[in-house]
Scaffold this active site. Structure first.
Site, PDB file in Angstrom:
ATOM      1  N   SER A   1       5.734  -9.030   1.294  1.00 13.98           N
ATOM      2  CA  SER A   1       4.389  -9.240   1.756  1.00 13.98           C
ATOM      3  C   SER A   1       3.204  -9.228   0.964  1.00 13.98           C
ATOM      4  CB  SER A   1       4.279  -8.020   2.937  1.00 13.98           C
ATOM      5  OG  SER A   1       4.067  -6.779   2.005  1.00 13.98           O
ATOM      6  N   LYS A   2       2.134  -9.700   1.328  1.00 16.76           N
ATOM      7  CA  LYS A   2       0.900  -9.754   0.152  1.00 16.76           C
ATOM      8  C   LYS A   2       0.456  -8.563   0.067  1.00 16.76           C
ATOM      9  CE  LYS A   2      -3.212 -12.588  -0.103  1.00 16.76           C
ATOM     10  NZ  LYS A   2      -2.668 -13.489  -1.295  1.00 16.76           N
ATOM     11  N   ARG A   3       0.727  -7.285   0.697  1.00 17.60           N
ATOM     12  CA  ARG A   3       0.437  -6.006   0.117  1.00 17.60           C
ATOM     13  C   ARG A   3       0.828  -5.460  -1.110  1.00 17.60           C
ATOM     14  NH1 ARG A   3       1.525  -5.453   5.564  1.00 17.60           N
ATOM     15  NH2 ARG A   3       3.540  -4.501   5.188  1.00 17.60           N
ATOM     16  N   GLN A   4       2.069  -6.277  -1.274  1.00 22.44           N
ATOM     17  CA  GLN A   4       2.625  -5.605  -2.996  1.00 22.44           C
ATOM     18  C   GLN A   4       2.637  -6.757  -3.689  1.00 22.44           C
ATOM     19  OE1 GLN A   4       6.127  -3.542  -2.748  1.00 22.44           O
ATOM     20  NE2 GLN A   4       6.089  -2.999  -0.543  1.00 22.44           N
TER      21      GLN A   4
END
Length: 490
Positions: free
Chosen positions: A265-268
């Protein structure tokens, strides 16, 4: 009642036709790139067709320009499609918002045959149902109240202009059975399959209806897509049956995972292909890396051209387990591809980054030689700006305690004095003669190993590591080497 579908194996002798069907929602996820790549490779391996279809029926998520960006990104990656927007084909149009009448025709047929029904429930009513189900710890599913409406009630509501959707009538008993090429036999109880909305109140089809109608109309033989679509496949199989069509063969690819094994995911970190492209990752390197996220060969070979991948690719070598997207491994691939480039081509990639850092790149032969000397230190072309800074700087300063300690050593002054003196006699100024001069310093001083080489490297570059000293000195030039040796000595 039992609904059963068993897919044939391989390609069953039929023409292979696969599709990549992204939604234009902003960018191409690396997982989407892998899906597109596997479809492309499967088509090329079997001499079939690779179709691009734009699934833009969810107008709330539509992003202007995203379709053009998707096409540009696929072409950058080398995944040329055989049919699709801009090039056409026998099964167009290939943009779903241009196919609305086709979907409505099939919905009317399902309604007429009693395989679908109109649902007049409002968004508020549906939200209340979901909340009550959550409180009762029941799975969130439509309670089918509109399925029970009498025909005269439906007509009255239609006459009054009531907004409505159209839902599929899922069998109330039995199970759906289908074969997945990667995962084997899948069984799903009809009791857990929702009466899926097929046509929304705005007249646009849902993904499920448009997906099935288009795959049939476009003669798609294999649906190769991500694991996240596996729970929807039972609905699709039931819809194929309701429409009287044979389903394609299904293959659901494993999830892409972060190094901590959570879903990518873009969070990581970066997940958009465009992000990696902007950072200077080469298309062949990214494609090669992505190809091995879930698929493997029979040996330890890792570097593959797109053509070789196509010749080797089969779905039976795609695994079920999630594949870890390791940025460090991508860096390794990119470095391998950078170093395999012709020196002039690599220099052309790096030169703009040098110029942006203020370096004089007017001497193209020197720039090419510097880039070649530093190639093993590069992951991306932009790295050259930092790696090569000492070649273009007026003066250098120690970058670390290790370098300062090397220059402060008791023997450093002797080494630097002898080196500066030796440089005056080097003729011609080339790496072989420079190497001989350094060996002369060693012989004259009796100093060798780290005590010899580290002060020289520190004086010339300000760093403890880098290319071989004779290469550095040759590219710096005689005057710069003498000046830096004396500056470091003072």
């Amino acid at each position: 009642m039992t609904q059963t579908h068993t897919s044939p194996t391989a390609n069953g002798g039929a023409a292979v036709r696969v599709r990549f069907a992204p939604s234009p929602t902003g960018y191409l996820h690396v997982g989407g790139l892998r899906t597109a790549l596997y479809n492309y490779l499967f088509a090329r391996h079997h001499g079939g067709a690779f179709v691009l279809r734009i699934e833009d029926t969810d107008r709330t998520r539509f992003v202007e320009g995203a379709q053009e960006n998707l096409i540009d990104t696929l072409r950058w990656a080398g995944l040329d499609f055989d049919e699709g927007p801009g090039i056409g084909g026998p099964h167009g149009p290939y943009i779903q918002s241009e196919r609305l009448e086709i979907y409505r025709t099939h919905v009317e047929r399902l309604l007429a045959e009693g395989r679908a029904y109109r649902c007049f429930c409002t968004a508020e009513e549906l939200e209340t149902q979901r909340r009550e189900q959550a409180e009762a710890k029941r799975p969130p599913m439509y309670d089918r109240r509109c399925r029970m409406l009498r025909p005269e009630d439906v007509e009255a509501r239609l006459a009054a202009g009531a907004a409505h959707t159209v839902r599929m009538k899922v069998p109330l008993a039995g199970e759906v059975v289908f074969q997945d090429i990667i995962r084997g036999e899948i069984r799903v109880s009809c009791a857990v399959v929702d009466d899926q909305v097929l046509l929304k109140s705005d007249g646009f089809p849902t993904y499920h209806l448009a997906n099935v109608v288009d795959d049939h109309a476009m003669a798609i033989s294999h649906v190769i897509r991500g694991e996240e679509w596996l729970p929807s496949t039972a609905k699709h199989v039931l819809l194929y049956e309701a429409l009287g069509w044979d389903p394609p063969q299904f293959a659901h690819l494993p999830l892409l995972l972060n190094p901590d094994r959570t879903k990518l995911s873009k969070r990581q970190g970066d997940v958009a292909v465009e992000d990696y492209r902007a950072k200077g990752y080469l298309a062949p390197a990214l494609v090669n890396f992505v190809a091995l996220l879930g698929w493997n060969t029979s040996d330890d070979t890792e570097i593959f051209s797109l053509e070789t991948l196509a010749s080797l690719f089969t779905l039976d070598r795609v695994g079920k387990a999630g594949a870890v997207f390791d940025p460090a491994k991508l860096d390794w691939f990119n470095g391998q591809y950078l170093r395999a480039m012709a020196p002039a081509d690599l220099a052309a990639l790096c030169a703009p980054h040098l110029a942006a850092a203020g370096a004089d790149i007017s001497d193209t032969a020197r720039v090419e030689a510097i880039v070649a000397a530093l190639a093993t230190h590069l992951v991306r072309p932009a790295d050259i700006a930092d790696e090569a800074v000492f070649f273009f700087a007026e003066r250098v300063a120690p970058e670390s305690d290790e370098v300062r300690a090397a220059l402060a050593a008791d023997t450093a002054a002797t080494v630097l004095d002898l080196f500066a003196e030796a440089c005056t006699g080097v003729n011609p100024w080339e790496r072989g003669a420079i190497k001989a001069a350094i060996q002369g310093v060693q012989k004259a001083s009796g100093i060798k190993g780290k005590e010899l080489f580290l002060p020289l490297r520190a004086a010339l570059t300000g760093r403890a590591h880098g290319p071989e000293l004779p290469v550095i000195a040759e590219l710096l030039g005689r005057e710069v080497c003498i000046r830096r040796a004396r500056d470091a000595r003072s």
